[in-house]
Scaffold this active site. Sequence first.
Site, PDB file in Angstrom:
ATOM      1  N   HIS A  61       0.788  -1.028  -0.148  1.00  0.00           N
ATOM      2  CA  HIS A  61      -0.031  -0.003  -0.089  1.00  0.00           C
ATOM      3  C   HIS A  61       0.815   1.185  -0.023  1.00  0.00           C
ATOM      4  CE1 HIS A  61      -4.182   1.501   1.226  1.00  0.00           C
ATOM      5  NE2 HIS A  61      -3.281   2.694   0.714  1.00  0.00           N
ATOM      6  N   HIS A  63       1.453   5.139  -2.046  1.00  0.00           N
ATOM      7  CA  HIS A  63       1.246   6.275  -3.269  1.00  0.00           C
ATOM      8  C   HIS A  63       2.676   6.651  -3.819  1.00  0.00           C
ATOM      9  CE1 HIS A  63      -3.081   6.392  -1.810  1.00  0.00           C
ATOM     10  NE2 HIS A  63      -2.429   5.974  -0.416  1.00  0.00           N
ATOM     11  N   LEU A  64       2.529   6.340  -5.054  1.00  0.00           N
ATOM     12  CA  LEU A  64       3.689   6.962  -5.813  1.00  0.00           C
ATOM     13  C   LEU A  64       3.684   8.161  -6.502  1.00  0.00           C
ATOM     14  CD1 LEU A  64       5.297   3.518  -7.470  1.00  0.00           C
ATOM     15  CD2 LEU A  64       5.914   4.782  -5.461  1.00  0.00           C
ATOM     16  N   ASP A 153      -9.174   3.776  -3.345  1.00  0.00           N
ATOM     17  CA  ASP A 153      -8.450   4.141  -2.543  1.00  0.00           C
ATOM     18  C   ASP A 153      -8.374   5.590  -2.116  1.00  0.00           C
ATOM     19  OD1 ASP A 153      -6.981   3.598   0.255  1.00  0.00           O
ATOM     20  OD2 ASP A 153      -5.478   4.375  -0.731  1.00  0.00           O
ATOM     21  N   HIS A 233      -5.253  -0.339   5.450  1.00  0.00           N
ATOM     22  CA  HIS A 233      -4.894   0.468   6.675  1.00  0.00           C
ATOM     23  C   HIS A 233      -5.705   0.448   7.917  1.00  0.00           C
ATOM     24  CE1 HIS A 233      -7.438   3.383   4.380  1.00  0.00           C
ATOM     25  NE2 HIS A 233      -6.609   3.517   3.813  1.00  0.00           N
ATOM     26  N   ASN A 282      -5.258   9.528   7.174  1.00  0.00           N
ATOM     27  CA  ASN A 282      -6.612   8.825   7.344  1.00  0.00           C
ATOM     28  C   ASN A 282      -6.753   7.467   6.894  1.00  0.00           C
ATOM     29  OD1 ASN A 282      -9.571   8.882   7.415  1.00  0.00           O
ATOM     30  ND2 ASN A 282      -9.641   9.477   5.415  1.00  0.00           N
ATOM     31  N   ASP A 309       1.141   2.579   3.787  1.00  0.00           N
ATOM     32  CA  ASP A 309       0.042   3.578   3.357  1.00  0.00           C
ATOM     33  C   ASP A 309       1.134   4.927   3.230  1.00  0.00           C
ATOM     34  OD1 ASP A 309      -1.907   5.187   2.448  1.00  0.00           O
ATOM     35  OD2 ASP A 309      -2.886   5.480   4.464  1.00  0.00           O
TER      36      ASP A 309
END
Lengths: 435, 326
Positions: A61, A63-64, A153, A233, A282, A309
């Site tokens: 998990h 975020h790129l 997501d 998450h 979050n 995350d």
Amino acid sequence: MKRLLKGGRVVDPANGIDGVRDILIDGERIARVGADLPVNGATVTEIPDGLIVCPGFIDMHVHLREPGQEHKETVATGTASAVAGGFTAVACMPNTSPVNDDANVTTYILEKAREANLARVYPIGAVSKGSQGELLADIADLRKAGCVAITDDGHPTKTAILLRRALEYAAMFGMPVIEHCEDPSLMGDGVAHEGYYAAALGLRGIPGAAEALGAERGMLLAELTGSHFHVAHMSARASLRAVRKAKEAGIRVTCEVAPHHFTLTDEALSTPIAYDTNTKMNPPLREAADRDSMVEGIADGSVDAIATDHAPHHYDEKKVEFDRAPFGIVGLETAVPLTLDRLVHTGRIRLTRMVELLSMNPARILNVPGGTLSEGAPADVTIIAPDLKVTIEAARLRSRSKNTPFDGWQLRGGIAATMVGGRPLFVNSETRISL
Amino acid sequence: MSPTVHDIEQRPAVTSLRSKDLLGISDLTPDEINLILDTADAMKEVASRPIKKVPALRGKTVVNLFFEPSTRTRTSFEIAEKRLSADTLNIAIATSSVVKGETLADTAMNLEAMRPDMIVLRHSSSGACHLLSRICRSAIINAGDGMHEHPTQALLDAFTIRERKKQLKGLKVAIIGDLLHSRVLRSNILLLTKMGADVWVCGPPTLMPTDIRRFGVNATSNVEHAVRDADVIMMLRIQLERMEGAYFPSLREYFNVFGMTEARMQLAKPDVMIMHPGPMNRGVEIASEVADGPYSVILDQVANGVAVRMAVLYLLAGGAKHEEAA
């Protein structure tokens, strides 16, 4: 080229191994695992005492941010951060700009990953077009292009019926649906866990029930459809309770917990720095009972994976009023030290369990290669230094963004080396390993 | 010519504030609270003079930076600053989350470049003053941040109570209204519990902050319980939009269940004080007969606000120490 990793303690739960083994790597794959393997012309790497050889860690998990938000992170900087943090593979979330709801976006991300040539990248596609919650994305196309799961997501899947269809449809490709579990009306415009600290600081609250309600919805639909539902998450003890019950009932559900949720509580909102926007994520940092419950779930096997995350944000975006700051923190380079320090050295879990959580289980959930050091498997190897003294320095993170609440933290345990497909991509000069 | 030095010297406990800022009551010790209230006693005398001005803050620049509409608080600060001879500057900035303007941090850094001595900040985001405090060398005074704190309101409330009741310790203070969204509530709870008052908070459960009892108060939704034998009743404003958020069904029902009427007031002590931080909604949280009645000290609160803010400005500027330097 052949390389022999010699004399190290190997922890490979998929094969029930925890002991001294040699590992012979031939090109990109693991050729043999055994005691006292012959050298046979291979380059020999002695594993110094105290280091432990594990199958490459997989962060399911992250975020790129590419395409579209390259000021926060790119595939190249994100995967550099990954290998520095011991991750040989990452699965990246589709909430880019444009959203990864189209095979062209998936292909673009994979092309960037090939150029960077660092950690493996497994794109995750959107459930719905534009993640708008109306029409299903072209999921077969996404799958064909290389997506390994689907999710909307950042937000929960908009309606129960859409989530049901997504579960049914994704099952055709053996893909899980990953869900950001959250009831939107209970979430409201909340910015912090609904508890004492939010009340004291005058921050709008997000109750744990908001997450648990979303998790319950998904698990009911997983039961209805027989499909694989994955809780992203997880942070609230009520969600964990629901996951345990669902697992007992034989529902196909898995779940992940982020290091900040097994480490921090909502007290971090007020100390050491009040209103530090690096404590805003979050789901939010929960109260102590929730945090303790996450640790229990990790220890007793209810939790399947540790996932970061990893959510990079530019410092300009975080240097604002707390309620205006974006949610999220970076996590790739702090996850392993936190896991070792907070879970292993405290005696809550053993190393084998740690490797299950960081490698074996993520590989199984996403149905991707790796997660084991079996002969024939990709030579993705993470060598950890469990007793290394590590000081987290935000300014020195490889990630393009530095938004971490752990700046200055001293932790016991770090990464010695990371190998992807037999190539050493990160070697920590503070350990005595030479690759 | 200082109206305060003599008075301060009679108090051995503390003679100055530890922090450069006033971000909230949470950072103040009981001694510091007493220091501010004692200083305000002396400041109040200035308002009774024919020439209502002392030179205490001469040469100091104070910026009133208001991101939320405010009449009472802004005016009160401005009068306080002028009575202390400070150079004042008012900046009112209308903001909404939709308008993409300069960030608060940039606004602060730009102001800071012009070297003001103090910034009085009112902002709709909780913690906005903390952000400014980390950026600015100037003293930051919180004039209300989101739902967090409104420290000068609690100080002026305490001053008003102390004026009538001599001390705060042991008094039963009932605070009734929208507890969840009220910065006045949070500052008052912190101050009154620090000073040993018996604090009761009352409102509908939908407007009750989580874990409110951990703040050391009694919490009830029964207004009669809250009011019974109270020395002080403090009413908080009910905002119309809360009805739309389904916190309660109607203003009429709210008034029937929680509104301060003469009948309810009879349950309190015979010398009860009725307070309201303003602006009031007559007929919603308080009946006009109560607001305008003999027990109401609502206008005293407004008058005392000036003296208390003078005290805060004076002490944060360095108090007597600064005056000697000038």
